[in-house]
Write an enzyme that holds these catalytic residues in place. Sequence first.
Site, PDB file in Angstrom:
ATOM      1  N   ASN A  41    -147.521   3.468 -39.420  1.00 25.15           N
ATOM      2  CA  ASN A  41    -147.940   4.609 -40.242  1.00 25.15           C
ATOM      3  C   ASN A  41    -147.116   5.827 -39.862  1.00 25.15           C
ATOM      4  O   ASN A  41    -146.177   6.199 -40.551  1.00 25.15           O
ATOM      5  CB  ASN A  41    -149.431   4.879 -40.060  1.00 25.15           C
ATOM      6  CG  ASN A  41    -150.283   3.684 -40.468  1.00 25.15           C
ATOM      7  OD1 ASN A  41    -149.927   2.945 -41.375  1.00 25.15           O
ATOM      8  ND2 ASN A  41    -151.380   3.484 -39.780  1.00 25.15           N
ATOM      9  N   GLY A  91    -151.510  13.277 -36.149  1.00 19.03           N
ATOM     10  CA  GLY A  91    -151.878  14.389 -35.279  1.00 19.03           C
ATOM     11  C   GLY A  91    -152.054  13.995 -33.835  1.00 19.03           C
ATOM     12  O   GLY A  91    -152.431  14.833 -33.010  1.00 19.03           O
ATOM     13  N   GLY A 146    -159.204   9.677 -33.650  1.00 18.22           N
ATOM     14  CA  GLY A 146    -158.427   9.018 -34.682  1.00 18.22           C
ATOM     15  C   GLY A 146    -159.349   8.237 -35.602  1.00 18.22           C
ATOM     16  O   GLY A 146    -160.570   8.215 -35.412  1.00 18.22           O
ATOM     17  N   VAL A 147    -158.757   7.602 -36.597  1.00 19.75           N
ATOM     18  CA  VAL A 147    -159.543   6.875 -37.592  1.00 19.75           C
ATOM     19  C   VAL A 147    -159.377   5.379 -37.358  1.00 19.75           C
ATOM     20  O   VAL A 147    -158.296   4.921 -37.020  1.00 19.75           O
ATOM     21  CB  VAL A 147    -159.059   7.234 -39.018  1.00 19.75           C
ATOM     22  CG1 VAL A 147    -159.832   6.468 -40.063  1.00 19.75           C
ATOM     23  CG2 VAL A 147    -159.207   8.724 -39.237  1.00 19.75           C
ATOM     24  N   GLY A 148    -160.459   4.619 -37.540  1.00 21.99           N
ATOM     25  CA  GLY A 148    -160.350   3.169 -37.436  1.00 21.99           C
ATOM     26  C   GLY A 148    -161.550   2.570 -36.753  1.00 21.99           C
ATOM     27  O   GLY A 148    -162.544   3.253 -36.491  1.00 21.99           O
ATOM     28  N   ASN A 149    -161.463   1.275 -36.480  1.00 18.79           N
ATOM     29  CA  ASN A 149    -162.610   0.559 -35.941  1.00 18.79           C
ATOM     30  C   ASN A 149    -162.944   0.984 -34.517  1.00 18.79           C
ATOM     31  O   ASN A 149    -164.115   1.117 -34.169  1.00 18.79           O
ATOM     32  CB  ASN A 149    -162.336  -0.942 -35.966  1.00 18.79           C
ATOM     33  CG  ASN A 149    -162.293  -1.460 -37.397  1.00 18.79           C
ATOM     34  OD1 ASN A 149    -162.895  -0.869 -38.290  1.00 18.79           O
ATOM     35  ND2 ASN A 149    -161.568  -2.549 -37.608  1.00 18.79           N
ATOM     36  N   ILE A 193    -150.041   1.474 -30.515  1.00 18.43           N
ATOM     37  CA  ILE A 193    -149.488   0.132 -30.699  1.00 18.43           C
ATOM     38  C   ILE A 193    -149.280  -0.524 -29.346  1.00 18.43           C
ATOM     39  O   ILE A 193    -149.662  -1.657 -29.130  1.00 18.43           O
ATOM     40  CB  ILE A 193    -148.171   0.194 -31.505  1.00 18.43           C
ATOM     41  CG1 ILE A 193    -148.473   0.583 -32.960  1.00 18.43           C
ATOM     42  CG2 ILE A 193    -147.420  -1.120 -31.423  1.00 18.43           C
ATOM     43  CD1 ILE A 193    -147.251   0.818 -33.821  1.00 18.43           C
ATOM     44  N   GLU A 211    -159.396  15.836 -37.017  1.00 20.07           N
ATOM     45  CA  GLU A 211    -158.736  15.865 -38.326  1.00 20.07           C
ATOM     46  C   GLU A 211    -159.614  15.256 -39.404  1.00 20.07           C
ATOM     47  O   GLU A 211    -159.674  15.746 -40.514  1.00 20.07           O
ATOM     48  CB  GLU A 211    -157.419  15.101 -38.239  1.00 20.07           C
ATOM     49  CG  GLU A 211    -156.458  15.694 -37.218  1.00 20.07           C
ATOM     50  CD  GLU A 211    -155.535  14.649 -36.644  1.00 20.07           C
ATOM     51  OE1 GLU A 211    -156.017  13.734 -35.935  1.00 20.07           O
ATOM     52  OE2 GLU A 211    -154.339  14.732 -36.918  1.00 20.07           O
TER      53      GLU A 211
END
Lengths: 504, 504
Positions: A384, A388, A269-272, A364, A294
């Site tokens: 959000n 995926g 996934g995307v993020g820190n 979450i 992705e």
Amino acid sequence: MQEDRIRHAGLRDRVVDADHAAALIQPGETVAMSGFTGSGYPKAVPLALAARIEQAHAEGQPFQIKLMTGASTAPELDGALAKADAIALRMPFQSDPDARKRINDGTLDYIDIHLSHVAQHVWFGFYGPIDTAVVEVSAIREDGTLVPSTSIGNNKTWLDLASKVIVEVNDWQPAGMEGMHDIYYGTALPPYRKPIPMEHVHDRIGDTTLRCDPDKIVAVVRTHGPDRNSPFTPIDATSERIAGHLIEFLKHEVALGRLPPTLLPLQSGVGNIPNAVLAGLAKSGFRGLTAFTEVIQDGMLDLLREGVLDVASCTGFALSPAANEAFKRDIAFYRERIIMRTQEMSNHPELVRRLGCIGMNGMIEADLYGNVNSTHVMGSRIQNGIGGSGDFARNGFMSVFLSPSTAKGGSISALVPMVSHVDHTEHDVSVIVTEQGLADLRGLTPKQRAHTLIANCVHPDYRDALQDYFDRALQHSYGKHTPHLLPEALSWHQRWLETGSMQG
Amino acid sequence: MQEDRIRHAGLRDRVVDADHAAALIQPGETVAMSGFTGSGYPKAVPLALAARIEQAHAEGQPFQIKLMTGASTAPELDGALAKADAIALRMPFQSDPDARKRINDGTLDYIDIHLSHVAQHVWFGFYGPIDTAVVEVSAIREDGTLVPSTSIGNNKTWLDLASKVIVEVNDWQPAGMEGMHDIYYGTALPPYRKPIPMEHVHDRIGDTTLRCDPDKIVAVVRTHGPDRNSPFTPIDATSERIAGHLIEFLKHEVALGRLPPTLLPLQSGVGNIPNAVLAGLAKSGFRGLTAFTEVIQDGMLDLLREGVLDVASCTGFALSPAANEAFKRDIAFYRERIIMRTQEMSNHPELVRRLGCIGMNGMIEADLYGNVNSTHVMGSRIQNGIGGSGDFARNGFMSVFLSPSTAKGGSISALVPMVSHVDHTEHDVSVIVTEQGLADLRGLTPKQRAHTLIANCVHPDYRDALQDYFDRALQHSYGKHTPHLLPEALSWHQRWLETGSMQG
């Protein structure tokens, strides 16, 4: 002099400005745009369309569209159209503050869909016809085929299905990307589908460009603008600890022979936290890894550069300005090691299962029994979307969900008695990691999962309360397979709504 | 004189009685048995093992096993071993009253797994080694290969992985089944997986028999006993109405061009409602249909006989005694039209997606937003398990969930504000059907789903209360994307626990 990015004479004749292009979109249309995680989205036509719709509204005329994309976009697309009250229906994913606010106010309709389902559900006719496609490309070739830019997403489907097409040619995007893309044209509707002829992450199975009947292209717009390249956030201590637990676990699995030394294709996934995992992998001693994911973010470019990662497959980028500069500078290097695919392929159940991807995604909250909520704060307020994550959690080799153990200054626990919304069921969650530790849920019964999550993952401030709930549920639950006390199951969330803290 | 079903001389020498075979299983072993939906399970060794374990317990000796199967079995297997307190851990599915009671008392550990995940998770090492396989077959051939009986389930995996194998040869099973099976031996672990070379339901891609190293076979037991063939329950009016709504919908989809006239491969759960759907299809005018499903029950044999169904693929049977007689009598006819596969193939994400299956499964409850609970009564008490429903709901063309709108004499509503457990998320549910009507949830936002479920599916006795919850949630929910009132979300379930009715 730089070569013109529009190399097809007939299409060069269709160049107009964004206002003229936006004027071709009519009220009520279903408009399918490019864009995935803030890359490769159209930069000019959505802004012009938003202005046009605001003007119409000022004149008392109703004007809204149904808006589809690959995934999230940027303020110039989702933000501008949301602010203009231009969107009657948004799908399949967003992460825009203005759009999110309207969705949760109940004034913007939103459908949150597995990214692997989007293209086929549109092909199946579940969303009606597509009127207009608005697609950013980096060039139009002499033969009229389109060179994609920094995301592909659902562009193949949009171009195939739309009645009319508006193409934005963005010469800010590196010309050297040509050849990086792999557009598979072997898809079909059932009962005519064939096996997808791909066995390895590095396999190329399609065209390097998108096909589109030039007669459908009603406008071409020249743009010169950057993607939404957000600055890189330095890795914090919490993310680093989460990454450390995961990398230790992966090494342990290799040592036990349950994973090969080169692991299996990584989805991230995307993020820190994902970036921290990638940074951790850079120092881990692993070599020869692959990614089937992705989105490529900064950390993955570093891994390719350092030789930790051999090859990465994606459908979009999320780079900082600095990483984007490096990407452009070394485009020839990356073109050999990055394969950009359609979102249908990047998330395809067949490929995710065959390759045996290791899915690593944020969440979450999770509950005692390993159910994961990826989308809804306090059960009703969407953040959000599922994106995926489900494609990899369900069909991959194993699924890992990562989160700090608390949020909002400790007022929210990421481990709760019962999640307030379920996106990934107990059947789909292999491993949960917080900065407190890692819970390996594979092969465990619900009650064993609760024990290990309480022991390893929950924050100490919430441990006693979670243990107490579980102990009392073991005593008083109607069934003892997945013990719950229904009047209390969602009480932590309700307490937060009432008092601002889940703590009693 | 009937031919001996054991045609391999070496293995004929290993024939022992069930007690001797059961004595080869040691305390603490992981034992993997055949069986799927009450067909093809071992008939003698589990009973002998249960007796042996009861004896050990009577002598004060601990003795339990971990038990894996294909899916549910029968009283002679799950029932006997549960009653003997012989099972330390059960997976991946059960439907036995005695086992269920112990699971919900908290005295029998159970893991409920997607059926498409079982074989690969065992291969991946997530469940440790398999000590003994106990597999029913209908014959042993001269070359030592094994002719499966009425289910295949995970037998290939059990035979490949077990340290030792006990084979039951059941000559009650029709000899004429030989040739009906299709065991795919092209599987591998990632990163060595290949595309599965199957494009149509009728494709045969494997062997007709199971391979097993004869040296691993430590005992062969002769049996002569029927499967758990339950009498056929006449179709009731509620089931007939549910089936009617679904068939009308399918015809409508064909008329709109969203489904071909021969539909797409049908997957059907087991039970009265699915049987009613099959009976409805018999009278519907559809021809040339196909089924790609887990279990063939009476109605599907009728459809094959009547030419409505051209071919059916399955991994097990659930037949009434009468249907079983007809099956045996016309075995040559059915052998041309039925292909029995391993459970890994019958439920494989790659195949379910490629073929575009229409999944039709029962449920316990659904909520306003289309989340479905297939497993847990009142959120804690497991009924059977998720089985293969998730494999088809997630990866197929569309997913249909069917249920009467009420249960337990009207005291339980199948439509509730929030489901008490989630097996199929809002992202995975296309259509919900009750006897009240059908809700087509495709392309709808959460709130639109609530409107159509209230209008079409909920029982009139619960409609006002559900509408009232939704209306107030729209007003007072923290977020308005998926409106909920957390203190009330599970209150219907709690009311049933306290008062015996969900009605206020």
